[in-house]
Design an enzyme around this catalytic site. Structure first.
Site, PDB file in Angstrom:
ATOM      1  N   GLU A  90       0.888  -1.182   0.000  1.00  0.00           N
ATOM      2  CA  GLU A  90       0.000   0.000   0.000  1.00  0.00           C
ATOM      3  C   GLU A  90       0.910   1.213   0.000  1.00  0.00           C
ATOM      4  OE1 GLU A  90      -3.182   0.655  -0.011  1.00  0.00           O
ATOM      5  OE2 GLU A  90      -4.036  -1.343   0.190  1.00  0.00           O
ATOM      6  N   CYS A 101      -1.994   9.281   2.248  1.00  0.00           N
ATOM      7  CA  CYS A 101      -1.729   8.653   0.939  1.00  0.00           C
ATOM      8  C   CYS A 101      -2.827   8.951  -0.059  1.00  0.00           C
ATOM      9  CB  CYS A 101      -1.587   7.150   1.123  1.00  0.00           C
ATOM     10  SG  CYS A 101      -3.029   6.393   1.902  1.00  0.00           S
TER      11      CYS A 101
HETATM   12  P1  NAD Z   1       8.459   4.694   4.711  1.00  0.00           P
HETATM   13  O1  NAD Z   1       8.452   3.897   3.465  1.00  0.00           O
HETATM   14  O2  NAD Z   1       9.599   5.591   4.948  1.00  0.00           O
HETATM   15  O3  NAD Z   1       8.352   3.739   6.001  1.00  0.00           O
HETATM   16  C1  NAD Z   1       7.282   2.847   6.161  1.00  0.00           C
HETATM   17  C2  NAD Z   1       7.719   1.731   7.099  1.00  0.00           C
HETATM   18  O4  NAD Z   1       8.745   0.974   6.465  1.00  0.00           O
HETATM   19  C3  NAD Z   1       8.293   2.204   8.421  1.00  0.00           C
HETATM   20  O5  NAD Z   1       7.839   1.355   9.443  1.00  0.00           O
HETATM   21  C4  NAD Z   1       9.791   2.068   8.192  1.00  0.00           C
HETATM   22  O6  NAD Z   1      10.531   1.933   9.381  1.00  0.00           O
HETATM   23  C5  NAD Z   1       9.845   0.817   7.356  1.00  0.00           C
HETATM   24  N1  NAD Z   1      11.063   0.647   6.554  1.00  0.00           N
HETATM   25  C6  NAD Z   1      11.878   1.606   6.075  1.00  0.00           C
HETATM   26  N2  NAD Z   1      12.868   1.043   5.348  1.00  0.00           N
HETATM   27  C7  NAD Z   1      12.674  -0.286   5.368  1.00  0.00           C
HETATM   28  C8  NAD Z   1      13.350  -1.398   4.803  1.00  0.00           C
HETATM   29  N3  NAD Z   1      14.444  -1.247   4.062  1.00  0.00           N
HETATM   30  N4  NAD Z   1      12.865  -2.631   5.020  1.00  0.00           N
HETATM   31  C9  NAD Z   1      11.744  -2.811   5.747  1.00  0.00           C
HETATM   32  N5  NAD Z   1      11.067  -1.800   6.324  1.00  0.00           N
HETATM   33  C10 NAD Z   1      11.517  -0.544   6.136  1.00  0.00           C
HETATM   34  O7  NAD Z   1       7.079   5.510   4.710  1.00  0.00           O
HETATM   35  P2  NAD Z   1       6.590   6.595   5.778  1.00  0.00           P
HETATM   36  O8  NAD Z   1       7.365   7.835   5.578  1.00  0.00           O
HETATM   37  O9  NAD Z   1       6.488   5.993   7.130  1.00  0.00           O
HETATM   38  O10 NAD Z   1       5.091   6.817   5.290  1.00  0.00           O
HETATM   39  C11 NAD Z   1       4.744   7.659   4.247  1.00  0.00           C
HETATM   40  C12 NAD Z   1       4.439   6.889   2.988  1.00  0.00           C
HETATM   41  O11 NAD Z   1       3.468   5.868   3.246  1.00  0.00           O
HETATM   42  C13 NAD Z   1       3.830   7.758   1.917  1.00  0.00           C
HETATM   43  O12 NAD Z   1       4.395   7.450   0.670  1.00  0.00           O
HETATM   44  C14 NAD Z   1       2.354   7.380   1.948  1.00  0.00           C
HETATM   45  O13 NAD Z   1       1.668   7.636   0.759  1.00  0.00           O
HETATM   46  C15 NAD Z   1       2.422   5.929   2.265  1.00  0.00           C
HETATM   47  N6  NAD Z   1       1.172   5.441   2.837  1.00  0.00           N
HETATM   48  C16 NAD Z   1       0.354   4.661   2.048  1.00  0.00           C
HETATM   49  C17 NAD Z   1      -0.865   4.223   2.553  1.00  0.00           C
HETATM   50  C18 NAD Z   1      -1.795   3.386   1.696  1.00  0.00           C
HETATM   51  O14 NAD Z   1      -2.739   2.817   2.240  1.00  0.00           O
HETATM   52  N7  NAD Z   1      -1.576   3.284   0.394  1.00  0.00           N
HETATM   53  C19 NAD Z   1      -1.265   4.579   3.836  1.00  0.00           C
HETATM   54  C20 NAD Z   1      -0.402   5.372   4.606  1.00  0.00           C
HETATM   55  C21 NAD Z   1       0.804   5.797   4.096  1.00  0.00           C
END
Ligand code: NAD
Length: 506
Positions: A260, A296
């Site tokens: 997502e 998002c």
């Molecule tokens: P992010 O990708 O930076 O982090 C998301 C999660 O992934 C965190 O828990 C982080 O610690 C973890 N993570 C980071 N690097 C990783 C790796 N290499 N391996 C495994 N896990 C890792 O995103 P964010 O800044 O927390 O959130 C914002 C983003 O999330 C935006 O792009 C937003 O659109 C998206 N989002 C999407 C939805 C949806 O339903 N489509 C909902 C909420 C947020």
């Protein structure tokens, strides 16, 4: 003088935030803790365990050991834990909402509604799971073919920061009700409410069924690459989603990964739209007052027909400038700070790029007057005269920035709307039903609203096309995604032959 006001302190003082592994609230094995920052003040807020690979391993082992007995309970047995969990969440509604306000910066009044919404999901999953059927398939005459559904085993869940409590409540449930057990990693920017929920999960669910490990990318990567975790579900950015797919494959084990991811969602305002309704829809759909536009599905790109452009932009700018930005735990404010200094600077850099590339700043783009010192506050920001080639028109900002573009022709509008590599949501505003439905069909997005924006409804599949992700959540589609189909084929003998055999045996 205390930087954190007393009403906030009471939610963290005297509380130990610990992870949940194998039915116990624990520190990380390394003993390391990290300090989480209050985005309302920029001050230190609380300590949380800094998990590591060894904690993930223990959590996966516990989840694996607990899974057969959990699966054997059936939906009815598992539902009992859901019921108890719902009671506990309802009792802790205020704590959860306040923790999200002080840890993430989302307005407390909206976070209460997030908890209420999450409770609908807790109640919604068991009956949906109970109503699921297998299939009997007439694949060959005279034989019996049927499907049985099996859970994957241990599910790994990694979540984003923008709805911390709601994600930590709603995201585990579809995997649990289908008989899987879980290891979840919340986002490090705002994990306090997930750690309070760890206590509630521990009270409601058998040991090992739900495990929560805090930490950053390293912890996430350990979960992604663990060979015992076959099913991964991720909410976050496109870049991390791609990394997860790659790392899952590099683990040498075939995994089912759903993603997502981000959005750069188009709101299309047709020449016959009700302008006042569309203005309210644009405001509502930006989620300024829920998550500072860190959403998002928000309509961060508004495409307005030229005939309505002036009226729409002036009315929208007036509404956007009405927002009162300040501490998220103070209910007189309707918008809080961004989640972190780093993210604040990132959003600010997009505002700078919009200015440099010639977009018209219609309101916002600066710190609000009178907001608490040290917090990561930004006034809601609106750009007009945005062109397709600008960064603010094509890249996800994930903040309180709305970009308004104009169009004249229908194909030109479609070209703009579908002109990014993201396809999470879209909306179309018109009084013409044919135009509405035909346009919904041509907008390349996973969720399209007609004369509405941003609302999610339990039971309707949510997810994105193209780089916005793969898989659908919040619906029966999601339940099915946590189950593997198994076909059972029974060869049935000719009844005459079978009968003769019975006689011969006597
Ligand atoms: P992010 O990708 O930076 O982090 C998301 C999660 O992934 C965190 O828990 C982080 O610690 C973890 N993570 C980071 N690097 C990783 C790796 N290499 N391996 C495994 N896990 C890792 O995103 P964010 O800044 O927390 O959130 C914002 C983003 O999330 C935006 O792009 C937003 O659109 C998206 N989002 C999407 C939805 C949806 O339903 N489509 C909902 C909420 C947020």
């Amino acid at each position: 003088m205390d930087i954190i006001p007393d009403p906030v302190k009471q939610y963290v003082d005297g509380r130990r935030f610990r992870m949940l592994i194998d039915g116990a609230l624990v520190e990380s094995q390394s003993g390391q803790r990290v300090i989480t920052v209050n985005p309302n003040t920029g001050e230190d807020l609380a300590e949380v365990p800094e998990g590591g690979a060894e904690d993930v391993q223990r959590a996966v082992s516990a989840a694996r050991a607990a899974q057969p007995a959990w699966d054997a309970l059936g939906v009815a047995g598992r539902s009992k834990a859901f019921k108890r969990f719902a009671q506990l969440v309802a009792e802790h509604r205020e704590d959860l909402a306040m923790l999200d306000a002080i840890d993430c910066g989302n307005p407390v009044q909206q976070m209460r509604l997030d908890v209420d919404l999450a409770l609908n999901y807790v109640a919604g999953w068991p009956p949906l799971a109970a109503a699921m059927n297998g299939q009997v398939i007439p694949a060959s005459p005279g034989n019996l073919h049927y499907t049985a559904s099996k859970p994957y085993g241990v599910v790994g869940r990694i979540t984003a920061y923008n709805h911390p409590a709601m994600f930590a409540i709603t995201r585990p449930l579809p995997s649990l009700i289908t008989g899987n057990t879980l290891v979840m990693k919340p986002a490090p920017q705002a994990s306090l409410s997930a750690l309070l929920l760890a206590e509630l999960y521990n009270e409601a669910f058998p040991p090992g069924v739900v495990n929560i490990v805090t930490g950053g990318a390293e912890v996430g990567d350990s979960l992604v690459t663990d060979p015992r975790v076959k099913r991964l579900a991720f909410t976050g950015s496109v870049g991390t989603g791609l990394t997860i797919q790659r790392r899952a494959a590099e683990s040498g084990h075939v995994k089912y990964v759903t993603l997502e991811l981000g959005g750069k969602n188009a709101m299309v305002i047709m020449p016959d739209a009700d302008v006042d309704e569309a203005v309210e829809g644009a405001i509502f759909g930006m989620n300024f007052n829920v998550s500072q536009g860190q959403s998002c599905g928000s309509n961060s790109r508004v495409l307005v027909h030229s005939t309505l452009y002036d009226e729409f932009t002036s009315k929208l700018a007036a509404r956007v400038s009405e927002y009162h930005v300040g501490a998220a735990y103070d209910e007189t404010n309707d918008m809080g700070p961004l989640v972190s200094r780093q993210h604040y600077e990132r959003v600010q850099s997009y505002i700078d790029s919009g200015l440099q590339e010639g977009a018209e700043l219609l309101t916002g783009g600066e710190r609000p007057d009178g907001a608490p010192d040290g917090g990561f506050y930004l006034r809601p920001t609106m750009f007009g005269s945005v062109r397709k080639d600008m960064r603010i028109a094509s890249e996800e900002i994930f903040g309180p920035v709305i970009a308004v573009m104009r169009f004249d022709g229908y194909e030109e509008m479609l070209d703009l709307a579908n002109g990014t590599d993201l396809g999470l949501t879209a909306s179309v505003w018109t009084r013409d039903l044919s135009l509405a439905h035909r346009t919904a069909d041509r907008l390349d997005a996973g969720y399209v609203w007609i004369n509405d924006s941003s609302r999610h409804y339990f039971g309707t599949p949510f997810g994105g096309t193209r780089n916005s992700g793969i898989g659908r959540e919040e619906s029966a589609d999601e339940l099915l995604s946590f189950l593997e189909s198994k076909v059972v084929h029974t060869r049935l003998s000719d009844p005459g032959v079978a009968f003769e055999r019975l006689i011969a045996k006597r």
